[in-house]
Design a protein around this motif. Structure first.
Motif, mmCIF file in Angstrom:
data_model
loop_
_atom_site.group_PDB
_atom_site.id
_atom_site.type_symbol
_atom_site.label_atom_id
_atom_site.label_comp_id
_atom_site.label_asym_id
_atom_site.label_seq_id
_atom_site.Cartn_x
_atom_site.Cartn_y
_atom_site.Cartn_z
ATOM 1 N N THR A 192 2.908 2.688 -18.772
ATOM 2 C CA THR A 192 1.563 2.077 -19.062
ATOM 3 C C THR A 192 0.597 2.788 -18.272
ATOM 4 O O THR A 192 0.774 3.122 -17.331
ATOM 5 N N VAL A 193 -0.368 2.869 -19.221
ATOM 6 C CA VAL A 193 -1.643 3.537 -18.636
ATOM 7 C C VAL A 193 -2.669 2.583 -18.329
ATOM 8 O O VAL A 193 -3.067 1.693 -18.971
ATOM 9 N N LEU A 194 -3.190 2.588 -17.035
ATOM 10 C CA LEU A 194 -4.268 1.735 -16.459
ATOM 11 C C LEU A 194 -5.545 2.586 -16.472
ATOM 12 O O LEU A 194 -5.496 3.887 -16.526
ATOM 13 N N PRO A 195 -6.644 1.957 -16.177
ATOM 14 C CA PRO A 195 -7.937 2.637 -16.300
ATOM 15 C C PRO A 195 -7.998 3.779 -14.974
ATOM 16 O O PRO A 195 -8.701 4.886 -15.253
ATOM 17 N N GLU A 196 -7.135 3.629 -14.065
ATOM 18 C CA GLU A 196 -7.133 4.718 -12.712
ATOM 19 C C GLU A 196 -6.001 5.750 -13.217
ATOM 20 O O GLU A 196 -6.039 6.686 -12.387
ATOM 21 N N GLY A 197 -5.343 5.522 -14.330
ATOM 22 C CA GLY A 197 -4.387 6.602 -14.694
ATOM 23 C C GLY A 197 -2.872 5.665 -14.864
ATOM 24 O O GLY A 197 -2.728 4.698 -14.838
ATOM 25 N N PRO A 198 -1.870 6.550 -15.151
ATOM 26 C CA PRO A 198 -0.420 5.894 -15.470
ATOM 27 C C PRO A 198 0.177 5.380 -14.306
ATOM 28 O O PRO A 198 0.100 5.775 -13.289
ATOM 29 N N VAL A 199 1.019 4.626 -14.572
ATOM 30 C CA VAL A 199 2.114 3.974 -13.854
ATOM 31 C C VAL A 199 3.415 4.971 -13.754
ATOM 32 O O VAL A 199 3.754 5.305 -15.246
ATOM 33 N N ARG A 200 3.920 5.428 -12.964
ATOM 34 C CA ARG A 200 5.042 6.064 -12.705
ATOM 35 C C ARG A 200 6.205 5.480 -11.846
ATOM 36 O O ARG A 200 6.001 4.404 -11.281
ATOM 37 N N ARG A 203 -0.784 1.681 -5.280
ATOM 38 C CA ARG A 203 -0.046 0.674 -4.869
ATOM 39 C C ARG A 203 1.498 0.926 -5.343
ATOM 40 O O ARG A 203 1.644 1.615 -6.459
ATOM 41 N N TRP A 204 2.499 0.568 -4.337
ATOM 42 C CA TRP A 204 3.936 0.786 -4.689
ATOM 43 C C TRP A 204 4.622 -0.561 -4.792
ATOM 44 O O TRP A 204 4.366 -1.465 -4.051
ATOM 45 N N THR A 205 5.596 -0.637 -5.722
ATOM 46 C CA THR A 205 6.003 -1.770 -6.222
ATOM 47 C C THR A 205 7.541 -1.574 -5.967
ATOM 48 O O THR A 205 8.182 -0.803 -6.940
ATOM 49 N N PHE A 206 8.042 -2.350 -5.363
ATOM 50 C CA PHE A 206 9.740 -2.474 -5.037
ATOM 51 C C PHE A 206 10.297 -3.433 -5.752
ATOM 52 O O PHE A 206 9.890 -4.727 -5.434
ATOM 53 N N LEU A 207 11.279 -3.276 -6.602
ATOM 54 C CA LEU A 207 12.058 -4.264 -7.283
ATOM 55 C C LEU A 207 13.279 -4.461 -6.464
ATOM 56 O O LEU A 207 13.908 -3.671 -5.943
ATOM 57 N N MET A 208 13.590 -5.958 -6.675
ATOM 58 C CA MET A 208 14.857 -6.325 -5.929
ATOM 59 C C MET A 208 15.305 -7.450 -6.647
ATOM 60 O O MET A 208 14.579 -8.107 -7.553
ATOM 61 N N VAL A 215 4.868 3.138 -8.986
ATOM 62 C CA VAL A 215 3.881 3.632 -8.137
ATOM 63 C C VAL A 215 2.472 3.735 -9.238
ATOM 64 O O VAL A 215 2.499 4.264 -10.581
ATOM 65 N N THR A 216 1.336 3.115 -8.871
ATOM 66 C CA THR A 216 0.264 3.393 -9.749
ATOM 67 C C THR A 216 -0.816 4.212 -9.301
ATOM 68 O O THR A 216 -0.567 4.785 -8.003
ATOM 69 N N ALA A 217 -1.680 4.858 -9.803
ATOM 70 C CA ALA A 217 -2.545 5.930 -9.316
ATOM 71 C C ALA A 217 -3.593 5.244 -8.210
ATOM 72 O O ALA A 217 -4.298 6.070 -7.829
ATOM 73 N N ALA A 218 -3.766 3.966 -8.545
ATOM 74 C CA ALA A 218 -4.668 3.507 -7.496
ATOM 75 C C ALA A 218 -3.918 3.473 -6.038
ATOM 76 O O ALA A 218 -4.450 2.656 -5.116
ATOM 77 N N PRO A 221 0.765 -1.242 0.130
ATOM 78 C CA PRO A 221 -0.042 -0.049 -0.003
ATOM 79 C C PRO A 221 1.031 1.493 0.024
ATOM 80 O O PRO A 221 1.963 1.232 0.359
ATOM 81 N N ALA A 222 0.293 2.272 -0.491
ATOM 82 C CA ALA A 222 0.948 3.525 -0.383
ATOM 83 C C ALA A 222 1.551 4.087 0.748
ATOM 84 O O ALA A 222 2.756 4.582 0.868
#
Length: 240
Positions: free
Chosen positions: A167-175, A132-137, A127-130, A97-98
């Motif tokens: 990538t653009v998702l329904p809730e907005g872009p991934v950045r 969600r934060w995704t950490f790469l390792m 980070v997604t506009a919804a 979660p954010a």
């Protein structure tokens, strides 16, 4: 950024996605195309596909993921497909979660009586506009028990994938909150990254307990370190 209404805008988006796919491929990160946002849902050209959220374009997406320029040219020749990165090969990822993500990256908020130390994460974070934060390792390693039991934390490894910017998702872009370029495309050690997330989790729990009782009653605890249920597998989650 939403779905471009003008054809020219859609062409620019497709080119941006194609360039991003090539950038990932140039650094050894295989990519695979996903459905494209058509203004209503994540669509694809398969007539039997009923998925509305982000999903791979290909049934055998993991086997056919590629870094080959000719293949990327073909996939992004007509549609602004989502850029998906298969996990479990070069990297694994942890989606949170954010609130937890922001604490891990930025550290606690500043102000009177607040600590000012920065977060401990030194790796790419999408980070997604919804929220969600995704950490790469780096791929491999075990999943920390403090994170494994949580329903709001998902590990992406073999058989899973993540949507990559832009990538653009329904809730907005991934950045990118922390881009691969900012860390020279280096991926953090899995144990160190998870330790940073666990420390951020403990800090959030402590901050919640410091609130007045009335405030705690009005708010659901943002983070709980005790088990709260079974976590769905990333593969099932991404298939619908």
């Amino acid at each position: 950024m939403r779905w471009p209404q003008a054809p020219f805008g859609r062409v620019l988006l497709r080119r941006r996605l194609r360039l991003a796919a090539q950038r990932y491929a140039d650094h050894g990160w295989a990519v695979t195309p996903g459905g494209f946002f058509n203004g209503r849902r994540m669509a694809c050209d398969r007539p039997d596909c009923l998925a509305t959220s982000c999903h791979p374009l290909l049934d055998d997406w993991e086997l056919r993921s590629s870094t080959a320029t000719a293949q990327l040219d073909d996939w992004w020749s007509e549609r602004p497909h989502a850029v998906l990165l298969p996990a479990g090969h070069v990297f694994d990822a942890i989606e949170v979660p954010a609130l937890l993500g922001r604490q891990a990256v930025c550290g606690p908020p500043t102000g009177p009586g607040r600590a000012t130390s920065a977060g401990r994460v030194r790796g790419p974070v999408a980070v997604t506009a919804a929220g969600r934060w995704t950490f790469l390792m780096r791929a491999g390693g075990t999943f920390a028990s403090e994170l494994d039991h949580r329903v709001d934390v998902v590990r992406h490894s073999l058989g899973s994938w993540i949507p990559a910017p832009p990538t653009v998702l329904p809730e907005g872009p991934v950045r990118w909150q922390v881009s691969p370029q900012q860390v020279d495309w280096r991926l953090p050690d899995p144990e160190e990254l998870q330790l940073a997330l666990v420390r951020a989790l403990v800090a959030l729990d402590a901050a919640f307990l410091d609130l007045p009782v009335n405030a705690r009653r009005r708010l659901a605890p943002p983070m709980l370190t005790r088990p709260v249920g079974l976590k769905p597998t990333p593969t099932l989650r991404r298939a619908v």
